[in-house]
Design a protein around this motif. Structure first.
Motif, PDB file in Angstrom:
ATOM      1  N   ASP A  48       0.829  -1.207   0.000  1.00  0.00           N
ATOM      2  CA  ASP A  48       0.000   0.000   0.000  1.00  0.00           C
ATOM      3  C   ASP A  48       0.863   1.256   0.000  1.00  0.00           C
ATOM      4  OD1 ASP A  48      -2.381  -1.339  -0.092  1.00  0.00           O
ATOM      5  OD2 ASP A  48      -2.726  -1.292   2.078  1.00  0.00           O
ATOM      6  N   THR A  64      -7.409   3.423   1.639  1.00  0.00           N
ATOM      7  CA  THR A  64      -7.930   3.090   2.975  1.00  0.00           C
ATOM      8  C   THR A  64      -9.169   2.208   2.920  1.00  0.00           C
ATOM      9  OG1 THR A  64      -9.236   5.135   3.003  1.00  0.00           O
ATOM     10  CG2 THR A  64      -7.013   5.229   3.951  1.00  0.00           C
ATOM     11  N   PHE A  84     -11.286   0.445  10.049  1.00  0.00           N
ATOM     12  CA  PHE A  84      -9.900   0.887   9.931  1.00  0.00           C
ATOM     13  C   PHE A  84      -9.042   0.313  11.048  1.00  0.00           C
ATOM     14  CE2 PHE A  84     -12.462   4.586   8.341  1.00  0.00           C
ATOM     15  CZ  PHE A  84     -12.268   4.304   6.993  1.00  0.00           C
ATOM     16  N   HIS A  92      -3.937   0.808   8.612  1.00  0.00           N
ATOM     17  CA  HIS A  92      -4.538   1.810   7.736  1.00  0.00           C
ATOM     18  C   HIS A  92      -4.134   3.214   8.168  1.00  0.00           C
ATOM     19  CE1 HIS A  92      -7.748  -1.365   6.840  1.00  0.00           C
ATOM     20  NE2 HIS A  92      -7.189  -1.082   5.678  1.00  0.00           N
ATOM     21  N   THR A 111      -0.541   3.940   7.253  1.00  0.00           N
ATOM     22  CA  THR A 111      -0.423   4.135   5.812  1.00  0.00           C
ATOM     23  C   THR A 111      -0.918   5.520   5.414  1.00  0.00           C
ATOM     24  OG1 THR A 111      -0.730   1.774   5.409  1.00  0.00           O
ATOM     25  CG2 THR A 111      -1.103   3.255   3.547  1.00  0.00           C
ATOM     26  N   LEU A 112      -2.084   5.919   5.946  1.00  0.00           N
ATOM     27  CA  LEU A 112      -2.636   7.232   5.621  1.00  0.00           C
ATOM     28  C   LEU A 112      -1.752   8.347   6.178  1.00  0.00           C
ATOM     29  CD1 LEU A 112      -4.861   8.900   4.342  1.00  0.00           C
ATOM     30  CD2 LEU A 112      -6.183   8.694   6.468  1.00  0.00           C
TER      31      LEU A 112
END
Length: 609
Positions: A108, A144, A246, A250, A253-254
């Motif tokens: 990701d 996401t 989430f 996640h 990553t965001l």
């Protein structure tokens, strides 16, 4: 080996179930192949099937099945797919993940970085900033596996506003501002920390929030956007139907994606503002045109009014102004608005032609009139017959030719060099100069009778440094013209460039400005031009003085100007300025220009006046 990683609500760690059957049932009932303690799960919730080629999952009857954030009745599984069965989070693994293999979160992140690079390239290609931000937010929603996402930016007053709102179908959300929680947004903006809310309606911190209750929010994830320590806003993603959507993976990553995207978003917004500023400049440019002339300062408006009044007459006009202020443009505009507009407009620079050739250029010559005159040739006066003759830099005209110019203008007849037959010409004369002709008359280098013949009406053009915001409008005109001429791609000025353009004194006026912008367009490598590309370095710009010093400088210049008008009489100067004479004396004493004898002379002169 293919497997499922199951993490029911409240479980401290996921449980791994290997898929060894062709059909594997999952549910809360004891008869299932995989039994999960989850009150939100049906007795038999879903079936995982293997057809010898691929794995797929299918919901049983009306059971809720969420795959990668989207509702599905059936789905062919792929490695890394994230499922939600009831409140249980499930990850599908087609093969075992080892330390040497790239896991899903790493994949990701790699995808996120690739997206950022792509967006950067698109931004430099001058793509519309709004569509770019929409595409970026679409990438966030995909990344996401959210249902919707919002880009919230702070305005100039530090207040949050939704810049973009997008749903999972890559559509704009019409009522975006009503779709996100004020309390969650304010918390992230205040703390500047990322936040994940697994079940907003049951979260102790937000369960009582009206926005959470009214929107019936479930899963929310929100991260701040910061570029070089400056808080720009935040990215907000959510789902109103699924809790525990989430995970911390996640969120991380965001967070990483947002950290990389923040500077891109800042540049996109700034670029959009620059484009808007330049669009407004272009609109102002069109609104402030007077034929081929550009500008709307008070001095130029006065010039335009005089041009409109005098253009339709046949009177001679004298255009005054520093070199490079656009005197020829004024002459052409006078011609274009006159009843001679269908006739020729002929120009001659009186200072650019050697004196021994100037008479021939003005009045023409006959064959054999001088060495090299192999054929008869008309002059500029004859060429302008029926139209307008523009005598540029008339102050450079040799004194002996001024007599012939005067006769030609008065009598409308000219005689070619080497001939004695006069020719009638029907012309209107417009002359221009940067010289002080009255001073030249006093010095005996310019004829007074010619001056008054030319100066029926005078037009004084202000230097560029006194034209205020006209400088920016003219600069924008040249920028658009040269971009089109050289095919360099879209260009614009940044804010520092606009400030530098206004601050520079421009001793060469419009001609100098034109050259600076031409050079910047040809040599500049960036889509936005700054002071460096315009060759307007800070050390070349006049310094900004403190107000007290600027006031003192202005007072000194004004006192000296009035003193000169009074031929050095200080007592009379003090009276004109409405101050005590001692004020003028003290001022000049400070300037080092006062003696006791001067005071006595002033008093005697005043008594005799």
């Amino acid at each position: 080996m293919p497997s499922l990683l199951l993490q029911p609500p409240g479980a401290s760690a996921p449980r791994t179930v290997n898929l060894t059957r062709r059909i594997t049932s999952i549910g809360s009932g004891a008869d299932n192949d995989v039994v999960v303690r989850d009150a939100a799960m049906e007795e038999t919730h879903a079936m995982v099937q293997f057809d010898g080629r691929a794995f797929s999952i299918q919901a049983v009857q009306q059971a809720r099945l969420i795959v990668n954030g989207r509702k599905r009745a059936r789905h062919e599984l792929d490695h890394g797919d994230e499922l939600l069965l009831g409140d249980t989070l499930v990850h599908f693994r087609l093969y075992d993940v080892s330390a040497t293999q790239e896991n899903a979160s790493t994949a990701d992140l790699v995808h996120a970085y690739r997206e950022i690079v792509g967006f950067s390239d698109r931004l430099m290609q001058s793509e519309n900033a709004q569509s770019l931000l929409e595409a970026l937010l679409d990438a966030v929603v995909d990344l996401t596996r959210a249902e919707k996402g919002f880009l919230v930016l702070l305005d100039e007053e530090g207040q949050p506003s939704v810049r973009v709102g997008r749903n999972v179908d890559r559509e704009n959300i019409a009522d975006a501002v009503r779709q996100l929680s004020d309390s969650i947004v304010s918390t992230v903006l205040r703390t500047r920390e990322p936040l994940i809310v697994s079940d907003a309606l049951k979260d102790d911190a937000f369960a009582q929030s009206l926005s959470v209750v009214n929107l019936r929010l479930c899963s929310v994830m929100c991260v701040p956007l910061q570029a070089r320590g400056e808080l720009l806003g935040l990215i907000y993603v959510g789902n109103n139907n699924v809790v525990n959507l989430f995970t911390t993976t996640h969120l991380e990553t965001l967070r990483v994606f947002s950290a990389q995207a923040a500077l891109l978003i800042r540049n996109a917004v700034l670029l959009d503002e620059l484009r808007l500023d330049n669009a407004e400049l272009r609109e102002a440019l069109e609104a402030m045109r007077f034929g081929s002339l550009i500008g709307a300062c008070d001095a130029m408006r006065q010039v335009y009014r005089r041009v409109e009044r005098v253009a339709g007459t046949d009177v001679n006009v004298l255009v005054l102004g520093e070199t490079g202020t656009g005197k020829e443009l004024i002459a052409r505009e006078l011609h274009r608005r006159s009843n001679r507009s269908d006739g020729p407009f002929v120009t001659i620079n009186c200072g650019a032609i050697p004196e021994n050739l100037l008479e021939s250029e003005l009045f023409g010559h006959v064959k054999g009139a001088f060495t090299g005159a192999t054929a008869s040739k008309p002059g500029r006066f004859q060429a302008a017959d029926g139209g307008t003759l523009f005598l540029d830099e008339i102050g450079e005209m040799p004194l002996n030719l001024q007599v012939k110019i005067l006769r030609a203008i008065q009598e409308r007849v000219v005689t070619r060099v080497g001939d004695n037959r006069p020719e009638t010409v029907d012309i209107r004369v417009i002359a221009a100069t940067h010289r002080e002709l009255e001073t030249m008359i006093a010095e005996g280098t310019f004829r007074e009778d010619l001056y008054y013949r030319l100066n029926v009406v005078s037009l004084s053009l202000p230097p560029l440094r006194e034209r205020g915001d006209d400088i920016v409008l003219i600069a924008q005109y040249f920028l658009d013209r040269f971009v089109k001429e050289y095919g360099t791609g879209r260009r614009s000025f940044n804010r520092k460039a606009l400030v530098a353009l206004r601050r520079h004194p421009w001793p060469g006026n419009i001609r100098q400005l034109e050259n600076h912008i031409r050079k910047a367009v040809i040599l500049g490598e960036r889509p936005t031009l700054g002071p460096e590309e315009l060759d307007l370095r800070e050390d070349q710009l006049p310094s900004i003085l403190p107000l007290a010093e600027a006031r003192e400088n202005w007072q000194r210049d004004y006192i000296l100007e009035v003193l000169a008008l009074n031929e050095g009489n200080r007592t009379r100067t003090a009276r004109d300025l409405g101050v005590d004479p001692r004020t003028i004396f003290r001022f000049l004493e400070k300037e080092g220009d006062r003696t006791d004898e001067d005071d006595e002379d002033d008093d005697e002169n005043e008594d005799n006046a």
